[in-house]
Design a protein around this motif. Sequence first.
Motif, PDB file in Angstrom:
ATOM      1  N   ARG A  55       0.845  -1.192   0.000  1.00  0.00           N
ATOM      2  CA  ARG A  55       0.000   0.000   0.000  1.00  0.00           C
ATOM      3  C   ARG A  55       0.880   1.242   0.000  1.00  0.00           C
ATOM      4  NH1 ARG A  55      -2.369  -2.082   4.859  1.00  0.00           N
ATOM      5  NH2 ARG A  55      -1.811  -0.053   5.715  1.00  0.00           N
ATOM      6  N   ILE A  56       0.606   2.126  -0.950  1.00  0.00           N
ATOM      7  CA  ILE A  56       1.304   3.407  -1.022  1.00  0.00           C
ATOM      8  C   ILE A  56       0.226   4.478  -0.981  1.00  0.00           C
ATOM      9  CG2 ILE A  56       2.862   4.868  -2.353  1.00  0.00           C
ATOM     10  CD1 ILE A  56       3.825   2.256  -3.748  1.00  0.00           C
ATOM     11  N   ALA A  57       0.214   5.262   0.076  1.00  0.00           N
ATOM     12  CA  ALA A  57      -0.827   6.271   0.265  1.00  0.00           C
ATOM     13  C   ALA A  57      -0.590   7.490  -0.616  1.00  0.00           C
ATOM     14  CB  ALA A  57      -0.875   6.684   1.733  1.00  0.00           C
ATOM     15  N   GLY A  58      -1.645   8.259  -0.786  1.00  0.00           N
ATOM     16  CA  GLY A  58      -1.551   9.499  -1.537  1.00  0.00           C
ATOM     17  C   GLY A  58      -0.516  10.429  -0.931  1.00  0.00           C
TER      18      GLY A  58
ATOM     19  N   GLU B 109      10.925   5.930  -5.060  1.00  0.00           N
ATOM     20  CA  GLU B 109      11.777   5.886  -6.251  1.00  0.00           C
ATOM     21  C   GLU B 109      12.969   4.974  -6.014  1.00  0.00           C
ATOM     22  OE1 GLU B 109      14.614   9.785  -5.804  1.00  0.00           O
ATOM     23  OE2 GLU B 109      12.729  10.028  -6.879  1.00  0.00           O
ATOM     24  N   ARG B 110      13.362   4.292  -7.081  1.00  0.00           N
ATOM     25  CA  ARG B 110      14.500   3.365  -7.059  1.00  0.00           C
ATOM     26  C   ARG B 110      14.442   2.423  -5.860  1.00  0.00           C
ATOM     27  NH1 ARG B 110      18.793   5.558  -5.825  1.00  0.00           N
ATOM     28  NH2 ARG B 110      18.033   7.584  -5.211  1.00  0.00           N
ATOM     29  N   SER B 111      13.261   1.861  -5.597  1.00  0.00           N
ATOM     30  CA  SER B 111      13.074   1.033  -4.406  1.00  0.00           C
ATOM     31  C   SER B 111      12.275  -0.217  -4.721  1.00  0.00           C
ATOM     32  CB  SER B 111      12.356   1.839  -3.319  1.00  0.00           C
ATOM     33  OG  SER B 111      13.165   2.928  -2.908  1.00  0.00           O
ATOM     34  N   VAL B 112      12.299  -1.144  -3.766  1.00  0.00           N
ATOM     35  CA  VAL B 112      11.530  -2.382  -3.873  1.00  0.00           C
ATOM     36  C   VAL B 112      10.644  -2.489  -2.638  1.00  0.00           C
ATOM     37  CG1 VAL B 112      11.634  -4.899  -3.991  1.00  0.00           C
ATOM     38  CG2 VAL B 112      13.343  -3.518  -5.206  1.00  0.00           C
TER      39      VAL B 112
ATOM     40  N   GLY C 204       2.557  11.040   2.603  1.00  0.00           N
ATOM     41  CA  GLY C 204       3.621  12.006   2.801  1.00  0.00           C
ATOM     42  C   GLY C 204       5.001  11.427   3.060  1.00  0.00           C
ATOM     43  N   ALA C 205       5.108  10.104   3.173  1.00  0.00           N
ATOM     44  CA  ALA C 205       6.418   9.472   3.396  1.00  0.00           C
ATOM     45  C   ALA C 205       7.189   9.425   2.075  1.00  0.00           C
ATOM     46  CB  ALA C 205       6.236   8.069   3.961  1.00  0.00           C
ATOM     47  N   ARG C 206       8.520   9.329   2.204  1.00  0.00           N
ATOM     48  CA  ARG C 206       9.379   9.212   1.012  1.00  0.00           C
ATOM     49  C   ARG C 206      10.285   8.007   1.174  1.00  0.00           C
ATOM     50  NH1 ARG C 206      11.104  15.360  -0.552  1.00  0.00           N
ATOM     51  NH2 ARG C 206       8.984  16.129  -0.683  1.00  0.00           N
ATOM     52  N   VAL C 207      10.414   7.250   0.085  1.00  0.00           N
ATOM     53  CA  VAL C 207      11.276   6.070   0.067  1.00  0.00           C
ATOM     54  C   VAL C 207      12.163   6.186  -1.163  1.00  0.00           C
ATOM     55  CG1 VAL C 207      11.354   3.555  -0.014  1.00  0.00           C
ATOM     56  CG2 VAL C 207       9.494   4.690   1.216  1.00  0.00           C
ATOM     57  N   SER C 208      13.477   6.122  -0.964  1.00  0.00           N
ATOM     58  CA  SER C 208      14.415   6.257  -2.069  1.00  0.00           C
ATOM     59  C   SER C 208      15.576   5.285  -1.883  1.00  0.00           C
ATOM     60  CB  SER C 208      14.935   7.693  -2.112  1.00  0.00           C
ATOM     61  OG  SER C 208      15.888   7.838  -3.139  1.00  0.00           O
ATOM     62  N   GLY C 209      15.856   4.498  -2.909  1.00  0.00           N
ATOM     63  CA  GLY C 209      16.979   3.571  -2.863  1.00  0.00           C
ATOM     64  C   GLY C 209      16.892   2.601  -1.707  1.00  0.00           C
TER      65      GLY C 209
ATOM     66  N   ALA D 299      12.857   7.340   4.116  1.00  0.00           N
ATOM     67  CA  ALA D 299      13.705   6.146   4.100  1.00  0.00           C
ATOM     68  C   ALA D 299      14.617   6.242   2.885  1.00  0.00           C
ATOM     69  CB  ALA D 299      12.837   4.891   4.021  1.00  0.00           C
ATOM     70  N   GLU D 300      15.907   6.406   3.137  1.00  0.00           N
ATOM     71  CA  GLU D 300      16.874   6.536   2.047  1.00  0.00           C
ATOM     72  C   GLU D 300      18.047   5.607   2.298  1.00  0.00           C
ATOM     73  OE1 GLU D 300      19.227  10.017  -0.419  1.00  0.00           O
ATOM     74  OE2 GLU D 300      17.873  10.572   1.198  1.00  0.00           O
ATOM     75  N   GLY D 301      18.252   4.653   1.381  1.00  0.00           N
ATOM     76  CA  GLY D 301      19.376   3.733   1.503  1.00  0.00           C
ATOM     77  C   GLY D 301      19.268   2.782   2.676  1.00  0.00           C
ATOM     78  N   VAL D 302      18.055   2.340   2.985  1.00  0.00           N
ATOM     79  CA  VAL D 302      17.846   1.461   4.131  1.00  0.00           C
ATOM     80  C   VAL D 302      16.923   0.286   3.765  1.00  0.00           C
ATOM     81  CG1 VAL D 302      18.173   3.258   5.877  1.00  0.00           C
ATOM     82  CG2 VAL D 302      15.875   2.819   4.988  1.00  0.00           C
TER      83      VAL D 302
END
Length: 106
Positions: A32-35, A40-43, A53-58, A73-76
Amino acid sequence: PGRGRDRALVDAKARVGSTARLRRSVVGAGARIAGGARVERSVLWDGAVVEAGARVSGSVVVTGGVVRPGEKAEGVIVLPAEALGTPGEAGGRVERRGDMAWVELL
């Protein structure tokens, strides 16, 4: 969603908010990804959650993992803290955020 290199692969059973942004990512069944969230660049594994409003990158968000509103969440790797055995086994720096553990990707 997306085109060319920015394309995201999203399982048909995933739920993605209409204002969420996906780029170069893979999203599993039941995730689930909320509005307002950005991924980006994530699994995101089956059942992973990225709240408004959360951000997930790499990063990787595993089954049961939750990235809460306002978190970046970046690089984790984000996983339930109970799934993490001895912190030293993780291989990277571990930050506990309530019931979640964030393990730094090396």
